[in-house]
Design an enzyme around this catalytic site. Structure first.
Site, PDB file in Angstrom:
ATOM      1  N   CYS A 189     -46.487 -49.152 -30.333  1.00  0.00           N
ATOM      2  CA  CYS A 189     -45.020 -49.109 -30.389  1.00  0.00           C
ATOM      3  C   CYS A 189     -44.558 -47.690 -30.748  1.00  0.00           C
ATOM      4  O   CYS A 189     -43.572 -47.192 -30.202  1.00  0.00           O
ATOM      5  CB  CYS A 189     -44.486 -50.116 -31.407  1.00  0.00           C
TER       6      CYS A 189
ATOM      7  N   LEU B 226     -25.387 -78.188 -31.744  1.00  0.00           N
ATOM      8  CA  LEU B 226     -25.404 -79.643 -31.893  1.00  0.00           C
ATOM      9  C   LEU B 226     -26.466 -80.154 -32.852  1.00  0.00           C
ATOM     10  O   LEU B 226     -26.486 -81.351 -33.175  1.00  0.00           O
ATOM     11  CB  LEU B 226     -25.637 -80.286 -30.514  1.00  0.00           C
ATOM     12  N   ASP B 227     -27.377 -79.275 -33.295  1.00  0.00           N
ATOM     13  CA  ASP B 227     -28.410 -79.740 -34.231  1.00  0.00           C
ATOM     14  C   ASP B 227     -27.820 -79.945 -35.627  1.00  0.00           C
ATOM     15  O   ASP B 227     -28.382 -80.686 -36.430  1.00  0.00           O
ATOM     16  CB  ASP B 227     -29.607 -78.788 -34.270  1.00  0.00           C
TER      17      ASP B 227
ATOM     18  N   HIS C  20     -39.785 -64.739 -31.351  1.00  0.00           N
ATOM     19  CA  HIS C  20     -40.033 -66.169 -31.069  1.00  0.00           C
ATOM     20  C   HIS C  20     -41.168 -66.334 -30.046  1.00  0.00           C
ATOM     21  O   HIS C  20     -41.092 -67.195 -29.170  1.00  0.00           O
ATOM     22  CB  HIS C  20     -38.754 -66.845 -30.563  1.00  0.00           C
TER      23      HIS C  20
ATOM     24  N   ARG D  72     -39.676 -76.787 -30.248  1.00  0.00           N
ATOM     25  CA  ARG D  72     -39.840 -77.265 -31.624  1.00  0.00           C
ATOM     26  C   ARG D  72     -40.300 -78.714 -31.595  1.00  0.00           C
ATOM     27  O   ARG D  72     -41.138 -79.124 -32.378  1.00  0.00           O
ATOM     28  CB  ARG D  72     -38.534 -77.107 -32.387  1.00  0.00           C
TER      29      ARG D  72
ATOM     30  N   ASP E 283     -41.237 -70.765 -27.520  1.00  0.00           N
ATOM     31  CA  ASP E 283     -40.850 -70.367 -28.875  1.00  0.00           C
ATOM     32  C   ASP E 283     -42.109 -70.311 -29.732  1.00  0.00           C
ATOM     33  O   ASP E 283     -43.218 -70.564 -29.231  1.00  0.00           O
ATOM     34  CB  ASP E 283     -39.805 -71.347 -29.450  1.00  0.00           C
TER      35      ASP E 283
ATOM     36  N   TRP F 101     -23.638 -66.315 -29.843  1.00  0.00           N
ATOM     37  CA  TRP F 101     -23.934 -67.454 -30.721  1.00  0.00           C
ATOM     38  C   TRP F 101     -23.700 -67.162 -32.197  1.00  0.00           C
ATOM     39  O   TRP F 101     -23.424 -68.070 -32.963  1.00  0.00           O
ATOM     40  CB  TRP F 101     -25.368 -67.938 -30.519  1.00  0.00           C
TER      41      TRP F 101
ATOM     42  N   GLU G 194     -33.143 -62.865 -32.929  1.00  0.00           N
ATOM     43  CA  GLU G 194     -33.953 -62.945 -34.149  1.00  0.00           C
ATOM     44  C   GLU G 194     -35.329 -62.288 -34.015  1.00  0.00           C
ATOM     45  O   GLU G 194     -36.361 -62.927 -34.210  1.00  0.00           O
ATOM     46  CB  GLU G 194     -34.114 -64.426 -34.537  1.00  0.00           C
TER      47      GLU G 194
HETATM   48  C1  ACM Z   1     -30.436 -68.723 -31.902  1.00  0.00           C
HETATM   49  O1  ACM Z   1     -29.853 -69.685 -32.374  1.00  0.00           O
HETATM   50  N1  ACM Z   1     -31.412 -68.141 -32.590  1.00  0.00           N
HETATM   51  C2  ACM Z   1     -30.099 -68.204 -30.598  1.00  0.00           C
HETATM   52 ZN    ZN Z   2     -46.740 -52.775 -30.952  1.00  0.00          ZN
END
Ligand code: ACM
Ligand code: ZN
Length: 507
Positions: free
Chosen positions: A284, A370-371, A208, A116, A145, A339, A272
């Site tokens: 797929c 920590l963010d 990501h 990021r 990411d 998490w 995510e």
């Molecule tokens: C995460 O915070 N998306 C692992």
């Molecule tokens: Zn696909």
């Protein structure tokens, strides 16, 4: 005595030893000599390798100091304990005592997200150097990411040529980027190893991955060109599960990364995953039908296990964020990093630990991320989290360790990076090392007594007095942070977020 993390046992004796931390010490380990005034075999402060079941034993008598450990790493831990005991003045009468110490957990980590926002080699080394002073032994390096791919992979050059650059950040119109060359990664890995810290690299898969897909659009479901993301949140342009060239690319990436990172642990992400594109992709669909899958979580499970099988060729142990358990088929070798804060996930992780014997890293977002500001995740809240509590006492044996992740969506400056990391990460250093039992006042006192080590290295940190804001300040900081997060999200994020729980495909 101001030692952090708190040692296992201290037996106090009679007398004291006059110690100067800039005096020479007897050691043949250069990094230990560098913590003090250099090496001299005749010094009364001696670091000795020998048999002991402890990580280290540090004995202070009126005649001198002897650190004993079976490993160089144990001697290094003894050295940082001694450095803390010497205190800010660096010249003191050390009380005669024997410290018997050992870690509670094998894995004690911090994480930085260099995607990021990118941080240079010197900043990463400064973080590693400071972490080692508190007995952390892993740095989880989040290297890929949506907003950037941060490595040079020789056989896939567009990953750094295209994937490491973006046109701007949240509409600021300022191009930004950066990646580490192989020589720089070696410099970081070697520097960390000298301080007994291993680097756990992460390539977050299959979500990501917009930076990867921007570099090689043919690895996505649609194959259409896209750009490295300039906004945060959840993105839907991700790797396809049905194209063989995706797995061929992963093989190349894992092979080159395995040469760069000697650590046995290798993080494959798994969090995510927006499933919109999968749900309408013919490639797929072909996997889904061929494998007789029942839902899109199983498709993620198929992808992840295929990636794990490739990774295993290189002798690595995979680590996955806890969503990867949702498929119910996650390869048994995978370590899970917990998490999320929802009850269902906690139960799933606890079951995986207790019934499957799976190992878990505790990184519960609230409060270990920590963010977030201190008003949301206070120092006290971080300290008070008992790693085994959330998952139930019977999961204790499966806990590999603890980790405090630092995401950097809204952190672009080095000073801010460190001020988010310290001093709160030291609560996690203590959770990872010290025996169970909490006494916040005692922790805070010891913490204040060791912060001089950060001052000495010009490492910025938030003053302890600001780490536990009252109710009103906390509410304001939390609201401001929430707003910042929301404003930084790509407009498609809400839709993509919903598609993370999409169960059935349209095909
Ligand atoms: C995460 O915070 N998306 C692992
Ligand atoms: Zn696909």
């Amino acid at each position: 005595m101001n030692i952090l993390p708190k040692p296992f046992r201290i037996d106090v004796a009679e007398g004291s030893f006059a110690f100067r931390s800039d005096a020479k010490v007897a050691t043949d380990i250069p990094v230990i000599a560098s913590l003090f005034g250099g090496a001299d075999a005749a010094s009364p402060v001696r670091f000795v390798k020998g048999d002991t079941e402890w990580d280290y034993v540090l004995r202070i008598t009126p005649k001198g100091v002897t650190a004993l450990a079976a490993t160089d790493e144990g001697l290094f831990h003894a050295a940082v304990t001694l450095l803390q005991l010497a205190g800010e003045a660096g010249e003191t009468d050390l009380p005669a005592c024997t410290v018997y110490d050992k870690p509670r957990y094998a894995y004690r980590a911090g994480m930085i997200d260099v995607c990021r926002h990118f941080f240079d080699v010197d900043t990463v080394k400064k973080l590693i150097d400071s972490m080692a002073l508190f007995k952390f032994n892993h740095l989880h390096f989040h290297l890929s990411d949506d907003q950037g791919f941060r490595l040079r992979i020789d056989a896939l050059p567009k990953l750094h040529q295209v994937g490491s650059e973006r046109k701007g950040t949240c509409g600021d119109g300022k191009p930004t980027g950066g990646y580490y060359t192989k020589a720089q990664i070696k410099e970081i890995v070697d520097y960390a190893a000298e301080r007994y810290i291993e680097i756990v690299p992460e390539i977050d898969l299959p979500g990501h991955t917009r930076a990867i897909v921007a570099a090689y659009p043919e690895l996505s479901c649609s194959g259409k060109p896209t750009e490295v993301a300039s906004w945060f949140g959840i993105h839907s342009k991700i790797l396809c599960t049905g194209k063989e060239k995706v797995y061929e690319a992963l093989d190349v990436i894992f092979r080159e990364m395995s040469e760069m990172f000697p650590c046995k642990l290798f993080h494959l992400g798994g969090d995510e995953v927006a499933k919109l594109e999968w749900a309408k992709c013919p490639d797929c669909a072909a996997v889904y039908k061929r494998e007789g899958l029942k839902n899109l979580e199983e498709l993620q499970g198929y992808f992840t296990n295929k990636a794990i099988n490739i990774l295993k060729k290189y002798g690595k142990t995979p680590v996955l964020w806890n969503e990867a358990l949702k498929s119910d088929v996650l390869d048994e070798s995978a370590v899970v990093q917990y998490w999320t804060t929802d009850r269902a996930s906690a139960e799933r992780v606890a079951k995986a630990v207790c019934e499957e014997g799976r190992r878990v890293v505790m990184s519960r977002c609230n409060p270990y991320y920590l963010d977030y500001p201190c008003g949301t995740h206070s120092l006290k809240a971080m300290y008070m989290l008992e790693p085994a509590e959330e998952l139930g006492k019977s999961a204790e044996a499966g806990i590999l360790g603890v980790e405090c992740p630092l995401w950097t969506e809204h952190i672009s400056e080095t000073e801010e990076l460190f001020r988010h990391f310290y001093p709160r990460a030291l609560a996690v250093a203590e959770a990872g090392w010290s025996a169970p039992g909490k006494d916040y006042a005692d922790f805070e006192e010891r913490l204040k007594g060791v912060l001089f080590l950060l001052d000495r290295r010009d490492v910025p940190y938030i003053p302890v007095a600001e780490c536990n804001p009252g109710k009103i300040k906390s509410a304001l900081q939390t609201a401001a942070f929430g707003l910042k997060m929301q404003r930084g999200c790509d407009p498609s994020s809400a839709r993509n977020w919903r598609s993370m729980s999409l169960k059935q495909p349209k095909f």
